[in-house]
Design an enzyme around this catalytic site. Structure first.
Site, PDB file in Angstrom:
ATOM      1  N   ASP A  90       0.799  -1.238   0.000  1.00 13.69           N
ATOM      2  CA  ASP A  90       0.000   0.000   0.000  1.00 13.69           C
ATOM      3  C   ASP A  90       0.831   1.288   0.000  1.00 13.69           C
ATOM      4  OD1 ASP A  90      -1.865  -2.007   0.290  1.00 13.69           O
ATOM      5  OD2 ASP A  90      -2.819  -1.184   2.069  1.00 13.69           O
TER       6      ASP A  90
ATOM      7  N   LYS B 106      -7.089  -4.842  -2.884  1.00  8.74           N
ATOM      8  CA  LYS B 106      -7.850  -5.287  -1.715  1.00  8.74           C
ATOM      9  C   LYS B 106      -8.779  -4.174  -1.255  1.00  8.74           C
ATOM     10  CE  LYS B 106      -4.023  -4.032   1.353  1.00  8.74           C
ATOM     11  NZ  LYS B 106      -4.753  -3.190   2.304  1.00  8.74           N
TER      12      LYS B 106
ATOM     13  N   CYS C 231      -1.897  -2.546   7.767  1.00  4.23           N
ATOM     14  CA  CYS C 231      -1.864  -3.406   6.570  1.00  4.23           C
ATOM     15  C   CYS C 231      -0.601  -4.262   6.485  1.00  4.23           C
ATOM     16  CB  CYS C 231      -2.060  -2.565   5.327  1.00  4.23           C
ATOM     17  SG  CYS C 231      -3.714  -1.804   5.311  1.00  4.23           S
TER      18      CYS C 231
END
Length: 203
Positions: free
Chosen positions: A8, A106, A151
């Site tokens: 991310d 995601k 994450c």
């Protein structure tokens, strides 16, 4: 086979973004420097619909960072971030992408959040990342990116659960909360993960 997972590293998570992680941009030079050390580089990308239920804006009377329940799980309510097709959802323009062989998106399911690159938070649906890595013969995964206490941490837990030797490159991550990160790190180590520094791979 060793794989580097870039978690991310997106505009909304770096300073100036909607859900900026303090010093989040500091992970980018290390993520770039590490890539040539690996057989395989893959990236995850938070990719939310605009009305995702993890957004505080979707819950009347609720404020950002309050909690609620989604699918029976406690859910932090976030500012709107990484909305599909927006500049905030794009990878940092400083991030080297030429070695990235695959991108796993995601957080696409409206009804449940997805911190891990492997599964949503309820483990209801897989992203197929584990199967992809196994198909490539990967035995070890090394994690960098944002945010260390969400994450990256949840991706590490699922990597361990899937049977990969899991290495968390601490100085190539940044956390939302220092206290939360210390707890996450202790939990990850207890479950068999290893915390290392980038210098151990770059020296």
């Amino acid at each position: 086979m060793k794989a580097l997972l870039l978690i991310d590293i997106q505009n909304d998570f770096i300073p100036g973004g909607a859900l900026a992680v303090p010093e989040g941009d500091a992970v980018v030079p290390l993520a770039n420097a590490l890539q040539p050390q690996f057989d395989l580089v893959v990236a995850t990308q938070d990719w939310h619909p605009s009305n995702h239920k993890s957004f505080a804006s979707q819950h009347e009377g609720k404020q950002v960072f309050e909690t609620t329940q989604l699918q029976g799980l406690e859910q932090v309510l976030w500012p709107d971030h990484c909305v599909q097709g927006t500049a905030g959802a794009e990878f940092s323009p400083e991030l080297e992408m030429s070695r990235v062989e695959a991108i796993f998106r995601k957080g696409t399911d409206l009804e449940i959040d997805s911190y891990s690159g492997f599964y949503d938070n309820g483990h209801l649906k897989s992203t197929a990342l584990a199967e992809y890595l196994r198909g490539k013969g990967v035995k070890e995964v090394y994690l960098v990116g944002l945010a260390a206490d969400f994450c990256v941490y949840f991706t590490a837990l699922d990597a361990l659960m899937e049977g990969f030797a899991t290495y968390f490159i601490e100085d190539a991550t940044r956390a939302i909360s220092a206290e939360g990160f210390e707890k996450a790190k202790a939990d990850m180590i207890r479950k068999g993960g290893q915390v290392i520094q980038s210098a151990q791979l770059l020296s």
